[in-house]
Write a protein that holds these residues in place. Structure first.
Motif, PDB file in Angstrom:
ATOM      1  N   ILE A   1       0.923  -0.983   0.020  1.00  9.32           N
ATOM      2  CA  ILE A   1      -0.045   0.047  -0.104  1.00  9.32           C
ATOM      3  C   ILE A   1       1.016   1.198  -0.195  1.00  9.32           C
ATOM      4  CG2 ILE A   1      -1.696   1.141   1.130  1.00  9.32           C
ATOM      5  CD1 ILE A   1      -2.508  -1.325   2.459  1.00  9.32           C
ATOM      6  N   SER A   2       0.802   1.966  -0.974  1.00  7.50           N
ATOM      7  CA  SER A   2       1.581   3.388  -1.240  1.00  7.50           C
ATOM      8  C   SER A   2       0.737   4.471  -1.117  1.00  7.50           C
ATOM      9  CB  SER A   2       2.400   3.288  -2.371  1.00  7.50           C
ATOM     10  OG  SER A   2       3.182   1.916  -2.263  1.00  7.50           O
ATOM     11  N   LEU A   3       1.376   5.688  -0.661  1.00 11.34           N
ATOM     12  CA  LEU A   3       0.687   6.866  -0.339  1.00 11.34           C
ATOM     13  C   LEU A   3       1.544   7.898  -0.742  1.00 11.34           C
ATOM     14  CD1 LEU A   3      -0.029   5.017   2.334  1.00 11.34           C
ATOM     15  CD2 LEU A   3      -1.734   6.642   2.190  1.00 11.34           C
ATOM     16  N   ARG A   4       0.931   8.904  -1.424  1.00 14.12           N
ATOM     17  CA  ARG A   4       1.852  10.237  -1.590  1.00 14.12           C
ATOM     18  C   ARG A   4       1.088  11.585  -1.209  1.00 14.12           C
ATOM     19  NH1 ARG A   4       2.272  13.408  -5.779  1.00 14.12           N
ATOM     20  NH2 ARG A   4       1.180  11.926  -6.990  1.00 14.12           N
ATOM     21  N   ARG A   5       1.482  12.586  -0.672  1.00 12.29           N
ATOM     22  CA  ARG A   5       0.848  13.613  -0.463  1.00 12.29           C
ATOM     23  C   ARG A   5       0.742  14.579  -1.831  1.00 12.29           C
ATOM     24  NH1 ARG A   5       2.225  18.511   3.517  1.00 12.29           N
ATOM     25  NH2 ARG A   5       0.581  19.871   3.018  1.00 12.29           N
ATOM     26  N   VAL A   6      -0.649  14.874  -2.258  1.00 14.73           N
ATOM     27  CA  VAL A   6      -0.250  15.495  -3.580  1.00 14.73           C
ATOM     28  C   VAL A   6       0.670  16.675  -3.733  1.00 14.73           C
ATOM     29  CG1 VAL A   6      -1.976  16.752  -5.210  1.00 14.73           C
ATOM     30  CG2 VAL A   6      -2.760  14.782  -4.049  1.00 14.73           C
ATOM     31  N   PHE A   7       1.200  16.838  -4.717  1.00 13.64           N
ATOM     32  CA  PHE A   7       2.182  17.941  -5.221  1.00 13.64           C
ATOM     33  C   PHE A   7       3.679  17.770  -4.419  1.00 13.64           C
ATOM     34  CE2 PHE A   7      -1.992  20.145  -6.284  1.00 13.64           C
ATOM     35  CZ  PHE A   7      -1.619  20.013  -7.781  1.00 13.64           C
ATOM     36  N   HIS A   8       3.476  16.684  -3.647  1.00 14.16           N
ATOM     37  CA  HIS A   8       4.847  16.335  -2.821  1.00 14.16           C
ATOM     38  C   HIS A   8       5.512  14.916  -3.625  1.00 14.16           C
ATOM     39  CE1 HIS A   8       4.616  18.733   1.037  1.00 14.16           C
ATOM     40  NE2 HIS A   8       3.789  19.207   0.193  1.00 14.16           N
ATOM     41  N   SER A   9       6.787  14.830  -3.515  1.00 15.05           N
ATOM     42  CA  SER A   9       7.329  13.670  -4.111  1.00 15.05           C
ATOM     43  C   SER A   9       7.524  12.457  -3.247  1.00 15.05           C
ATOM     44  CB  SER A   9       8.724  14.205  -4.757  1.00 15.05           C
ATOM     45  OG  SER A   9       9.555  14.593  -3.693  1.00 15.05           O
ATOM     46  N   ASP A  10       7.811  12.484  -2.012  1.00 21.59           N
ATOM     47  CA  ASP A  10       8.042  11.361  -1.059  1.00 21.59           C
ATOM     48  C   ASP A  10       7.046  10.382  -1.180  1.00 21.59           C
ATOM     49  OD1 ASP A  10      10.550  12.292  -0.745  1.00 21.59           O
ATOM     50  OD2 ASP A  10      10.033  13.066   1.178  1.00 21.59           O
ATOM     51  N   VAL A  11       7.299   9.056  -1.230  1.00 25.41           N
ATOM     52  CA  VAL A  11       6.096   8.055  -1.377  1.00 25.41           C
ATOM     53  C   VAL A  11       6.187   7.056  -0.075  1.00 25.41           C
ATOM     54  CG1 VAL A  11       5.288   5.956  -2.675  1.00 25.41           C
ATOM     55  CG2 VAL A  11       5.818   7.766  -3.787  1.00 25.41           C
ATOM     56  N   VAL A  12       5.297   6.840   0.746  1.00 21.15           N
ATOM     57  CA  VAL A  12       5.330   6.025   2.082  1.00 21.15           C
ATOM     58  C   VAL A  12       4.532   4.718   1.625  1.00 21.15           C
ATOM     59  CG1 VAL A  12       4.631   6.065   4.271  1.00 21.15           C
ATOM     60  CG2 VAL A  12       5.056   8.061   3.237  1.00 21.15           C
ATOM     61  N   SER A  13       5.396   3.679   1.780  1.00 23.11           N
ATOM     62  CA  SER A  13       4.766   2.306   1.506  1.00 23.11           C
ATOM     63  C   SER A  13       4.687   1.539   2.672  1.00 23.11           C
ATOM     64  CB  SER A  13       5.780   1.801   0.345  1.00 23.11           C
ATOM     65  OG  SER A  13       5.493   2.455  -1.035  1.00 23.11           O
ATOM     66  N   PHE A  14       3.734   0.421   2.557  1.00 22.27           N
ATOM     67  CA  PHE A  14       3.704  -0.493   3.614  1.00 22.27           C
ATOM     68  C   PHE A  14       3.469  -1.785   3.107  1.00 22.27           C
ATOM     69  CE2 PHE A  14       1.997   3.575   5.264  1.00 22.27           C
ATOM     70  CZ  PHE A  14       2.705   3.811   6.627  1.00 22.27           C
ATOM     71  N   ASP A  15       4.263  -2.770   3.622  1.00 20.79           N
ATOM     72  CA  ASP A  15       3.916  -3.904   3.006  1.00 20.79           C
ATOM     73  C   ASP A  15       3.202  -4.874   3.862  1.00 20.79           C
ATOM     74  OD1 ASP A  15       5.505  -3.508   0.656  1.00 20.79           O
ATOM     75  OD2 ASP A  15       7.242  -4.775   1.158  1.00 20.79           O
ATOM     76  N   VAL A  16       1.994  -5.279   3.637  1.00 21.18           N
ATOM     77  CA  VAL A  16       1.143  -5.972   4.408  1.00 21.18           C
ATOM     78  C   VAL A  16       0.872  -7.157   3.716  1.00 21.18           C
ATOM     79  CG1 VAL A  16       0.442  -3.860   5.389  1.00 21.18           C
ATOM     80  CG2 VAL A  16      -0.870  -4.995   3.486  1.00 21.18           C
ATOM     81  N   ASN A  17       0.093  -8.166   4.950  1.00 22.46           N
ATOM     82  CA  ASN A  17      -0.294  -9.503   4.557  1.00 22.46           C
ATOM     83  C   ASN A  17      -1.201  -9.862   5.147  1.00 22.46           C
ATOM     84  OD1 ASN A  17       0.626 -11.444   6.391  1.00 22.46           O
ATOM     85  ND2 ASN A  17       2.561 -10.253   6.142  1.00 22.46           N
ATOM     86  N   GLY A  18      -2.254 -10.933   4.674  1.00 24.60           N
ATOM     87  CA  GLY A  18      -3.395 -11.147   5.573  1.00 24.60           C
ATOM     88  C   GLY A  18      -3.126 -12.185   6.646  1.00 24.60           C
ATOM     89  N   ASP A  19      -1.696 -12.633   6.880  1.00 22.64           N
ATOM     90  CA  ASP A  19      -1.472 -13.416   8.002  1.00 22.64           C
ATOM     91  C   ASP A  19      -1.155 -12.505   9.597  1.00 22.64           C
ATOM     92  OD1 ASP A  19      -1.700 -15.667   6.575  1.00 22.64           O
ATOM     93  OD2 ASP A  19       0.554 -15.806   6.169  1.00 22.64           O
ATOM     94  N   GLU A  20      -0.873 -11.366   9.114  1.00 20.92           N
ATOM     95  CA  GLU A  20      -0.476 -10.493  10.149  1.00 20.92           C
ATOM     96  C   GLU A  20      -1.503  -9.092   9.837  1.00 20.92           C
ATOM     97  OE1 GLU A  20       3.563 -10.889  11.581  1.00 20.92           O
ATOM     98  OE2 GLU A  20       3.782 -11.005   9.586  1.00 20.92           O
ATOM     99  N   PRO A  21      -2.802  -9.023  10.148  1.00 19.51           N
ATOM    100  CA  PRO A  21      -3.593  -7.989   9.494  1.00 19.51           C
ATOM    101  C   PRO A  21      -3.268  -6.842  10.090  1.00 19.51           C
ATOM    102  CG  PRO A  21      -5.059  -9.443  10.852  1.00 19.51           C
ATOM    103  CD  PRO A  21      -3.562 -10.285  10.532  1.00 19.51           C
ATOM    104  N   VAL A  22      -3.235  -5.725   9.603  1.00 19.16           N
ATOM    105  CA  VAL A  22      -3.397  -4.219   9.950  1.00 19.16           C
ATOM    106  C   VAL A  22      -4.133  -3.503   9.129  1.00 19.16           C
ATOM    107  CG1 VAL A  22      -0.594  -4.605  10.765  1.00 19.16           C
ATOM    108  CG2 VAL A  22      -1.135  -3.667   8.289  1.00 19.16           C
ATOM    109  N   ALA A  23      -4.335  -2.327   9.811  1.00 18.07           N
ATOM    110  CA  ALA A  23      -5.244  -1.242   8.754  1.00 18.07           C
ATOM    111  C   ALA A  23      -4.222  -0.058   8.734  1.00 18.07           C
ATOM    112  CB  ALA A  23      -6.460  -0.798   9.958  1.00 18.07           C
ATOM    113  N   ILE A  24      -4.613   0.394   7.536  1.00 17.38           N
ATOM    114  CA  ILE A  24      -3.964   1.763   6.980  1.00 17.38           C
ATOM    115  C   ILE A  24      -5.002   2.485   6.578  1.00 17.38           C
ATOM    116  CG2 ILE A  24      -2.450   2.602   5.306  1.00 17.38           C
ATOM    117  CD1 ILE A  24      -0.985   0.765   6.684  1.00 17.38           C
TER     118      ILE A  24
END
Length: 364
Positions: free
Chosen positions: A298-321
């Motif tokens: 799951i990747s996110l970037r604030r509009v008009f900014h360049s840095d991308v924040v990413s999270f690798d997740v899986n169903g065996d260890e569920p988390v909420a984004i």
């Protein structure tokens, strides 16, 4: 429509630029170092939204800074071959006797004279107190200051009073909508009547609920917008939100959303390996992603900014984004099997107002 936007990189400027882009308008963004480009930008513009201003500093710098910026814009307007309409982000504090009020009021008079001489329209928008996502504590809004204190467990000093608050995206919408006006005049957008103590108490209650990943009651727009302001200030430091599976010999159960009131809608999707979903952002809605089977990024970037924040997740260890307002986001199946994701939003889907604006995240 092509718009020259001054103060484009500030608090209200960023929100206005995001809205203009979402609506499909072209924007010439003028920041602190871009004023030399103003005359050329005006030649190709359909109008100007003038937001640039000085809010804090020594009294003379605040007053004269607002006057100087308006004077520079007025000179550029007079040098342009065509009449260019202006929407001015003024303040209800104009002419209240403070250096800031005097500066904002004089700026309005300067721009009124310049547009009148050129046969153009000036819409003078007197904005009340603004708040919203990505405000700077101690600078843009007392709400931003309160949020910073609440997130860090501090108790701010409060001088209670009645106050009118307007969310910054609502203010941006007013500024953009004023381009349709064909006569000069003042505009007085209405905010929500509240109190300083109510804002602090609400933020504290929202933080107490959200600290554990629960969703608070988001029934009213003011509370929803305060919550989105709080969420933006806590991202990405508090992401992802851990979820606790309950397992026995039958299998496992995970509570993905615990809502304390208001609307809500959940849906699931499946995604084939290598496929990306999303590539959009929101301006009001709260949205949660939970992978319940497979592996995803799951990747996110604030509009008009360049840095991308990413999270690798899986169903065996569920988390909420949870997706912050004004951040483009996507989800990619990075596994070898089908991906199953549960999504939750705080409002029922409305085809007439989906609040889904296309924007590519890009590569981390």
């Amino acid at each position: 429509m092509r718009v020259v936007l001054t103060g484009a990189h500030g608090f209200l400027g960023w929100h206005t630029r995001v809205l203009l882009s979402a609506l499909g308008h072209e924007v010439d963004a003028v920041g602190r170092d871009g004023w030399a480009t103003l005359p050329a930008a005006l030649q190709r513009a359909d109008g100007v939204i003038h937001i640039a201003g000085v809010n804090r500093g020594p009294d003379d710098e605040v007053e004269q800074g607002n006057i100087r910026l308006a004077t520079t814009l007025a000179e550029a307007l007079r040098s342009t071959a065509k009449p260019v309409p202006v929407v001015y982000a003024n303040s209800v504090q104009a002419d209240n006797g403070t250096p800031y009020g005097r500066g904002k009021a004089e700026a309005a008079r300067i721009l009124t004279a310049a547009t009148s001489e050129r046969g153009a329209v000036l819409r003078d928008v007197l904005l009340p107190n603004l708040f919203g996502e990505h405000g700077r504590p101690g600078y843009n809004s007392f709400v931003a200051t309160f949020v910073d204190h609440v997130l860090h467990g501090r108790a701010p000093e409060v001088v209670d009073r009645e106050i009118e608050l307007l969310h910054v995206q609502a203010a941006a919408r007013v500024l953009v909508d004023e381009f349709t006006a064909d006569t000069a005049g003042q505009v007085h957008p209405a905010g929500t009547a509240t109190s300083v103590s109510f804002v602090l108490e609400t933020l504290q209650q929202l933080e107490a609920v959200y600290r554990n990943g629960d969703m608070p009651d988001l029934t009213t727009p003011l509370v929803r917008d305060l919550f989105n302001t709080l969420r933006a200030a806590s991202f990405p430091e508090r992401a992802p939100i851990p979820l606790s599976p309950r397992t026995d010999d039958r299998g496992s159960l995970v509570e993905v959303v615990r809502s304390h009131g208001g609307q809500g809608q959940a849906f699931t999707s499946t995604t084939k390996p290598g496929i990306t979903r999303g590539e959009h952002f929101h301006l009001r809605k709260v949205e949660r992603f939970v992978v319940i089977n497979g592996c995803a990024r799951i990747s996110l970037r604030r509009v008009f900014h360049s840095d991308v924040v990413s999270f690798d997740v899986n169903g065996d260890e569920p988390v909420a984004i949870d997706m912050p307002i004004g951040w483009a986001h996507n989800i990619t199946n990075i596994g070898d099997s089908e991906l199953t994701t549960l999504f939750w939003t705080n409002e029922l889907f409305d085809p007439a107002s989906p609040d889904t604006w296309p924007e590519t995240v890009g590569q981390p």
